[in-house]
Scaffold this motif. Structure first.
Motif, mmCIF file in Angstrom:
data_model
loop_
_atom_site.group_PDB
_atom_site.id
_atom_site.type_symbol
_atom_site.label_atom_id
_atom_site.label_comp_id
_atom_site.label_asym_id
_atom_site.label_seq_id
_atom_site.Cartn_x
_atom_site.Cartn_y
_atom_site.Cartn_z
ATOM 1 N N GLU A 123 -39.462 -14.436 -12.018
ATOM 2 C CA GLU A 123 -40.303 -15.186 -12.948
ATOM 3 C C GLU A 123 -40.046 -14.774 -14.397
ATOM 4 N N GLY A 124 -39.112 -13.847 -14.595
ATOM 5 C CA GLY A 124 -38.811 -13.391 -15.945
ATOM 6 C C GLY A 124 -37.476 -13.935 -16.426
ATOM 7 N N LYS A 125 -36.913 -13.271 -17.406
ATOM 8 C CA LYS A 125 -35.624 -13.670 -17.978
ATOM 9 C C LYS A 125 -34.721 -12.430 -18.055
ATOM 10 N N PRO A 126 -34.332 -11.870 -16.903
ATOM 11 C CA PRO A 126 -33.560 -10.625 -16.924
ATOM 12 C C PRO A 126 -32.162 -10.764 -17.506
ATOM 13 N N LEU A 127 -31.711 -11.987 -17.748
ATOM 14 C CA LEU A 127 -30.367 -12.180 -18.303
ATOM 15 C C LEU A 127 -30.391 -12.600 -19.774
ATOM 16 N N ASP A 128 -31.556 -12.552 -20.389
ATOM 17 C CA ASP A 128 -31.626 -12.834 -21.825
ATOM 18 C C ASP A 128 -30.876 -11.750 -22.604
ATOM 19 N N THR A 129 -30.170 -12.145 -23.643
ATOM 20 C CA THR A 129 -29.470 -11.180 -24.478
ATOM 21 C C THR A 129 -29.132 -11.808 -25.816
ATOM 22 N N TRP A 130 -28.391 -11.078 -26.661
ATOM 23 C CA TRP A 130 -28.028 -11.570 -27.978
ATOM 24 C C TRP A 130 -26.945 -12.635 -27.902
ATOM 25 N N THR A 131 -26.933 -13.490 -28.912
ATOM 26 C CA THR A 131 -25.847 -14.451 -29.066
ATOM 27 C C THR A 131 -24.625 -13.754 -29.665
ATOM 28 N N PRO A 132 -23.437 -14.326 -29.517
ATOM 29 C CA PRO A 132 -22.240 -13.737 -30.150
ATOM 30 C C PRO A 132 -22.382 -13.572 -31.662
ATOM 31 N N ASP A 133 -23.060 -14.503 -32.324
ATOM 32 C CA ASP A 133 -23.255 -14.386 -33.777
ATOM 33 C C ASP A 133 -24.082 -13.154 -34.132
ATOM 34 N N ARG A 134 -25.125 -12.919 -33.374
ATOM 35 C CA ARG A 134 -25.963 -11.748 -33.643
ATOM 36 C C ARG A 134 -25.187 -10.466 -33.355
ATOM 37 N N VAL A 135 -24.393 -10.480 -32.281
ATOM 38 C CA VAL A 135 -23.559 -9.317 -31.964
ATOM 39 C C VAL A 135 -22.600 -9.027 -33.118
ATOM 40 N N THR A 136 -21.978 -10.068 -33.631
ATOM 41 C CA THR A 136 -21.026 -9.909 -34.739
ATOM 42 C C THR A 136 -21.695 -9.287 -35.959
ATOM 43 N N ARG A 137 -22.875 -9.781 -36.309
ATOM 44 C CA ARG A 137 -23.591 -9.242 -37.468
ATOM 45 C C ARG A 137 -23.902 -7.772 -37.285
ATOM 46 N N ARG A 138 -24.325 -7.394 -36.079
ATOM 47 C CA ARG A 138 -24.698 -6.001 -35.848
ATOM 48 C C ARG A 138 -23.463 -5.087 -35.870
ATOM 49 N N ILE A 139 -22.358 -5.539 -35.338
ATOM 50 C CA ILE A 139 -21.130 -4.728 -35.382
ATOM 51 C C ILE A 139 -20.749 -4.448 -36.835
ATOM 52 N N ARG A 140 -20.822 -5.462 -37.679
ATOM 53 C CA ARG A 140 -20.471 -5.269 -39.090
ATOM 54 C C ARG A 140 -21.425 -4.297 -39.781
ATOM 55 N N GLU A 141 -22.696 -4.319 -39.381
ATOM 56 C CA GLU A 141 -23.668 -3.395 -39.966
ATOM 57 C C GLU A 141 -23.395 -1.953 -39.556
ATOM 58 N N VAL A 142 -22.970 -1.753 -38.315
ATOM 59 C CA VAL A 142 -22.757 -0.396 -37.800
ATOM 60 C C VAL A 142 -21.384 0.143 -38.196
ATOM 61 N N PHE A 143 -20.358 -0.676 -38.062
ATOM 62 C CA PHE A 143 -18.989 -0.244 -38.383
ATOM 63 C C PHE A 143 -18.666 -0.589 -39.844
ATOM 64 N N THR A 144 -19.367 0.045 -40.743
ATOM 65 C CA THR A 144 -19.146 -0.252 -42.169
ATOM 66 C C THR A 144 -17.760 0.173 -42.648
ATOM 67 N N GLU A 145 -17.149 1.114 -41.926
ATOM 68 C CA GLU A 145 -15.843 1.622 -42.344
ATOM 69 C C GLU A 145 -14.723 0.585 -42.123
ATOM 70 N N ASP A 146 -14.833 -0.194 -41.065
ATOM 71 C CA ASP A 146 -13.782 -1.175 -40.737
ATOM 72 C C ASP A 146 -14.402 -2.306 -39.908
ATOM 73 N N PRO A 147 -15.291 -3.085 -40.505
ATOM 74 C CA PRO A 147 -16.094 -4.045 -39.743
ATOM 75 C C PRO A 147 -15.285 -5.143 -39.047
ATOM 76 N N GLU A 148 -14.308 -5.725 -39.736
ATOM 77 C CA GLU A 148 -13.586 -6.843 -39.138
ATOM 78 C C GLU A 148 -12.738 -6.392 -37.951
ATOM 79 N N ARG A 149 -12.166 -5.214 -38.077
ATOM 80 C CA ARG A 149 -11.372 -4.688 -36.969
ATOM 81 C C ARG A 149 -12.264 -4.411 -35.763
#
Length: 231
Positions: A123-149
């Motif tokens: 009755e829940g949503k155990p497969l809910d997760t982030w979209t690829p766009d949100r994942v991309t934004r977070r990677i760039r925030e965390v990997f400030t040294e080389d975000p695009e790579r």
């Protein structure tokens, strides 16, 4: 005088016998229908196709039919992003593995009776997760040294899918955005469930990067990224 002919009883007895057999047949049919409706194992009268005799006991990779279509529909209802096309391929298996893990079942990717029942009862949503766009934004925030790579390597590893999980030949798996290996998770003090959390996965990947300040933990994807950047 000649003896009187005996009464002709055979036709009547035959009619009675046929009537008894017919009644027994109707009773058996009604009993069979009642049993089927009560346990859901002989058909799909209760609407649970996967638990009916029309589907195999275990639905698994390579199968392509209405049973897989039903499975994919249930996974989509649970929040999973996948094509509902009736073909049990790698993406369907990944969604099954994650559903099993988050439902307290053995995450082997094969849909047995326990998994089928859990899918119907969910009755829940155990497969809910982030979209690829949100994942991309977070990677760039965390990997400030080389975000695009970093984004390019994650795209290579998982197509930016936080619920990506791929098997290895030694019964282990890789998990999440940066496909963290079971052994790596142990070294990082993490669990499979944490690896499916995109934020945890991205930050853990950055911890790996910080040890050498390069992407040597993802050699194949790093080579692919560098090759693509040169072309």
């Amino acid at each position: 005088m000649s003896a009187a002919a005996p009464p002709r009883r055979r036709p009547l007895l035959a009619v009675l016998a046929l009537a008894v057999f017919a009644a027994a047949g109707v009773a058996a049919a009604l009993l069979g229908k009642a049993l089927t409706s009560s346990d859901g194992s002989g058909g799909s009268s209760d609407g649970r196709l996967l638990l009916s005799s029309r589907c195999p006991v275990v639905v698994s990779m390579g199968q392509s039919d209405a049973c897989v279509h039903e499975l994919q529909s249930l996974l989509a209802r649970a929040g999973g992003r996948l094509d509902v096309d009736g073909a049990f391929g790698p993406v369907t298996q990944m969604r099954v593995v994650v559903f099993q893990l988050r439902s307290g079942l053995t995450p082997d990717g094969s849909v047995d009776e326990r998994t089928k029942r859990a899918l119907y009862e969910n009755e829940g949503k155990p497969l809910d997760t982030w979209t690829p766009d949100r994942v991309t934004r977070r990677i760039r925030e965390v990997f400030t040294e080389d975000p695009e790579r970093a984004v390019g390597i994650a795209d290579c590893a998982s197509y930016l899918d936080p619920l990506s999980t791929l098997p290895n030949s030694n019964s282990t798996r890789n998990w999440g955005v940066f496909q963290l290996y079971d052994g790596t998770l142990r070294k990082l003090g993490g669990t499979r469930e944490q690896a499916l959390d995109p934020d945890w996965n991205i930050r853990a990947a950055h911890r790996l990067w910080a040890r050498t300040h390069d992407f040597s933990a993802w050699r194949a994807c790093d080579r692919a990224y560098r090759a693509g950047s040169k072309s």
